[in-house]
Design a protein around this motif. Structure first.
Motif, PDB file in Angstrom:
ATOM      1  N   ILE A  13       0.837  -1.205   0.000  1.00 17.62           N
ATOM      2  CA  ILE A  13       0.000   0.000   0.000  1.00 17.62           C
ATOM      3  C   ILE A  13       0.869   1.251   0.000  1.00 17.62           C
ATOM      4  CG2 ILE A  13      -1.647   1.325   1.380  1.00 17.62           C
ATOM      5  CD1 ILE A  13      -2.888  -1.343   2.239  1.00 17.62           C
ATOM      6  N   ALA A  68      -6.299   0.704  -5.352  1.00 18.74           N
ATOM      7  CA  ALA A  68      -6.104   0.892  -3.912  1.00 18.74           C
ATOM      8  C   ALA A  68      -7.237   0.354  -3.030  1.00 18.74           C
ATOM      9  CB  ALA A  68      -5.872   2.370  -3.622  1.00 18.74           C
ATOM     10  N   PHE A 120      -6.942  -3.241  -1.728  1.00 13.81           N
ATOM     11  CA  PHE A 120      -5.834  -3.454  -0.799  1.00 13.81           C
ATOM     12  C   PHE A 120      -6.178  -2.918   0.592  1.00 13.81           C
ATOM     13  CE2 PHE A 120      -3.251  -2.950  -4.855  1.00 13.81           C
ATOM     14  CZ  PHE A 120      -3.188  -4.315  -5.055  1.00 13.81           C
ATOM     15  N   LEU A 121      -6.835  -1.769   0.622  1.00  9.71           N
ATOM     16  CA  LEU A 121      -7.190  -1.157   1.907  1.00  9.71           C
ATOM     17  C   LEU A 121      -8.198  -2.007   2.672  1.00  9.71           C
ATOM     18  CD1 LEU A 121      -7.497   2.537   0.639  1.00  9.71           C
ATOM     19  CD2 LEU A 121      -5.636   1.572   1.994  1.00  9.71           C
ATOM     20  N   TRP A 170      -9.032   1.330   8.305  1.00 15.72           N
ATOM     21  CA  TRP A 170      -8.494   0.886   7.028  1.00 15.72           C
ATOM     22  C   TRP A 170      -9.606   0.391   6.107  1.00 15.72           C
ATOM     23  CZ3 TRP A 170      -4.003   1.924   4.981  1.00 15.72           C
ATOM     24  CH2 TRP A 170      -2.883   2.139   5.786  1.00 15.72           C
TER      25      TRP A 170
END
Length: 686
Positions: free
Chosen positions: A425, A447, A450-451, A476
């Motif tokens: 990240i 993104a 992944f978060l 997150w």
């Protein structure tokens, strides 16, 4: 001066309308280019995040926008291995790299080169033949052969020249994978084009300067007229060519598309492919350079096409079709027998004599029929071809589905290969901060997953230790959830359920239900199944009206849990993480393709109903619970878009067991095993 009569003007305008209707227009061309440039950037970022020093490019018709549905163009993918150092000057030699010296002499065909192996530790020629891919020439030089692909072709694919061609699936493009080595500098044979500039000519010096900023490559294929084809590598200026194609106007692009249709319909018959699209491209580029720019208008389309066909005729007559950039490279050398040449020349001559009427027999995209309708040649039309709007819908849907599938594949490959998601990240955020606008757009698409995955991993850890979701994990996850992905919101509901927070689980599912009640939602799997989903009219309409960003809200990806997320997974789904026996692992798994089998993966809509059933059971809402079970059974029986149906049946079987219906449960497991006999948790359940 060119004199255009009324008849020619009329045909040109009607033909322009036909091409506009089938998607060769500014809007669709720009949409194609944007999507493929985004996929190209995401693919390169994927490699970067996985510590691979490779670059991916998508040259060719799809990324240029010079294709149609009927042409069925493949997606060309250029895999550039940047750890290999292809040099022309000894000063560019780098220690510790695989250094190859480009050789162009009297023994190599123009447009091609040989690659001499150099030593790793000192800048001198290698003397040892290291393996079967190296041979010594008559001068004692150790050269790298171009047959690197012979043992690396996956089952079901074919080798075409330097590429590995995959099969097309209805709705998803076939792909041509071309391995390439990046040159440190442009080959001297190509520099002549860059340095030569005529006054007021195309391409302009600005276009050339942009082209030279792009890389140049060598690809593993020798010339057909070479005495030593095994040791030749073709010089590829594909990125410069793409730059040139991006600078053509719509009439010039339409001429190119028509030439490809003519070649496919009239000139390459009986399975022959001697006249290539690349030859047509070179002819078009030469014509654009030589014909004054004011000629290239819609009303002159037939005249422009005729000039291009005559240029192709002259090239074939001389058997000389010079590469636009490396003019010494004759693309037609050794391509045609005398009979083939005669037949093609006769056909081109006939087409030129007939003018626009020669296009009436083209069946690709119904071009001939469409032109007859426009010219009122057909007195009564029984079956009209698809409208411009319908074409636009299908092209847009195909682009967005391929984009979404590719995005999912990139993310899952990164997740499978990365050792630290937090470092991944950080790298992505750096890419987003330091990159150009295209890099930033690609990062915005990559993104969120992944978060949310990092948030789910942290949640799994905190649930395992404390039985609750930590604030850090929720932060997150919430940051990534801004993408509004249905699969991620189902993971959130699953997280709440696993902590015993059934109220928040129900609220989350109720919000998701509004999405699933929307007819626009289409499921999509990026794990293994290349079958495209069945598309409903509402989704097609949405694809036509919205862009690649907003369309993501209407695509429901399969729900994936890594093993590090196991405490966020209901017990019934956890079995899928251990679906393989020892025998399966040894003999029935492909580590490169089947990595997702180590995870718990389920279709979104069935998982939604499973969570409904579970939470309504806990909340003692028995009527809602039975409705959820009924909906789950109905979905599994009727939905053609399920890609993890064996897992869906395994979940249903376990719910049947909990409902004290063992015979129904057994039937579910047996149906599951019929779908996937190995690597299936149903074997344990049975």
């Amino acid at each position: 001066m060119y004199h255009i009569n009324d008849y020619s003007h009329n045909i040109s305008m009607r033909l322009s309308e036909v091409l506009d209707d089938i998607g060769v227009n500014e809007t669709m061309v720009m949409k194609r280019r944007k999507i493929f440039m985004l996929m190209e950037t995401m693919h390169t970022i994927q490699y970067s995040l996985n510590d691979r020093n490779d670059t991916i490019f998508y040259p060719g018709s799809q990324s240029e926008g010079s294709t149609t549905l009927g042409l069925q163009s493949d997606v060309d993918m250029l895999f550039c291995f940047n750890d290999v150092n292809v040099i022309q000057d000894w000063a560019d030699w780098k220690q510790g790299k695989l250094n190859l010296l480009m050789i162009q002499d009297n023994n190599t065909t123009p447009g091609y080169c040989s690659l001499q192996q150099l030593e790793f530790d000192v800048p001198i020629p290698a003397t040892d033949v290291r393996d079967k891919y190296h041979i010594k020439d008559i001068n004692g030089r150790v050269l790298l052969t171009n047959d690197l692909l012979e043992n690396g072709i996956p089952e079901g694919n074919q080798q075409h020249g330097p590429s590995i061609a995959s099969q097309a699936e209805d709705g998803f493009y076939a792909r041509d994978y071309v391995p390439a080595l990046t040159c440190v500098s442009w080959p001297r044979s190509a520099l002549n084009w860059l340095q030569h500039q005529e006054s007021d000519s195309w391409p302009t010096q600005e276009i050339k300067q942009y082209a030279i900023s792009s890389s140049c490559f060598v690809v593993p294929v020798g010339s057909k007229v070479s005495m030593n084809p095994q040791i030749e590598w073709r010089i590829s200026t594909t990125l410069a060519e793409r730059c040139l194609m991006f600078n053509l106007n719509i009439t010039q692009l339409r001429c190119y598309v028509l030439m490809k249709m003519i070649v496919k319909s009239y000139l390459n018959l009986n399975g022959e492919n001697n006249l290539s699209s690349f030859m047509c491209k070179s002819v078009i580029l030469h014509c654009v350079k030589n014909i004054e720019s004011k000629m290239w208008k819609e009303c002159n389309l037939i005249q422009c096409l005729t000039i291009c066909l005559l240029q192709l005729y002259n090239c074939l007559q001389k058997e000389e079709c010079p590469h636009f950039i490396i003019k010494e490279n004759n693309l037609m050398a050794g391509q045609f027998t005398a009979d083939e040449k005669y037949n093609i020349l006769q056909t081109i001559n006939l087409l030129v004599q007939r003018g626009g009427l020669g296009l009436l027999g083209i069946k690709i995209d119904d071009v001939g029929q469409r032109l007859k309708i426009k010219l009122n040649i057909i007195p009564q039309v029984i079956h009209y071809p698809p409208s411009k709007l319908d074409i636009s819908k299908y092209v847009s849907a195909g682009l967005y589905l391929n984009f979404s599938k590719s995005k999912t594949e990139f993310v899952t490959h990164i997740l499978n290969n990365t050792e630290s998601l937090s470092i991944c990240i950080q790298r992505l955020m750096k890419y987003n901060k330091e990159g150009n606008k295209l890099d930033q757009s690609a990062c915005r698409f990559l993104a969120p997953r992944f978060l949310t995955t990092l948030g789910s991993m942290l949640a799994s850890s905190s649930i395992g230790q404390y039985g609750s979701i930590s604030h850090q994990a929720l932060t997150w996850f919430s940051t990534g959830l801004k993408s509004n992905d249905v699969a991620d919101r189902l993971k959130l509901a699953s997280m709440f359920y696993c902590t015993g927070d059934f109220g928040r689980t129900e609220i989350t599912l109720r919000n998701i239900a509004q999405e699933f009640n929307n007819d626009v939602i289409v499921p999509l799997c990026g794990c293994y199944d290349n079958r495209p989903p069945k598309l409903n009219p509402d989704f097609l309409e949405t694809c036509n009206d919205q862009n690649e960003s907003s369309i993501q809200h209407y695509i429901a990806h399969c729900v994936q849990f890594l093993q590090s997320e196991i405490n966020c997974v209901p017990p019934e789904l956890q079995f899928e993480m251990f679906r393989s026996t020892q025998d399966d692992l040894l003999h029935h798994r492909n580590d490169e393709e089947d990595y997702w089998m180590n995870w718990a993966v389920v279709d979104s809509l069935p998982f939604f109903h499973v969570l409904q059933y579970k939470v309504y059971s806990r909340l003692q809402k028995h009527q809602d619970q039975q409705q959820a079970l009924h909906d789950l059974i109905w979905i599994i029986d009727t939905n053609k878009n399920l890609r993890h149906k064996e897992t869906d049946l395994n979940l249903l079987g376990q719910l049947m067991e909990q409902a004290n219906r063992p015979q129904d449960a057994l039937q579910c497991y047996m149906m599951s095993l019929q779908i996937r006999s190995r690597n299936n948790a149903a074997r344990f359940h049975v």
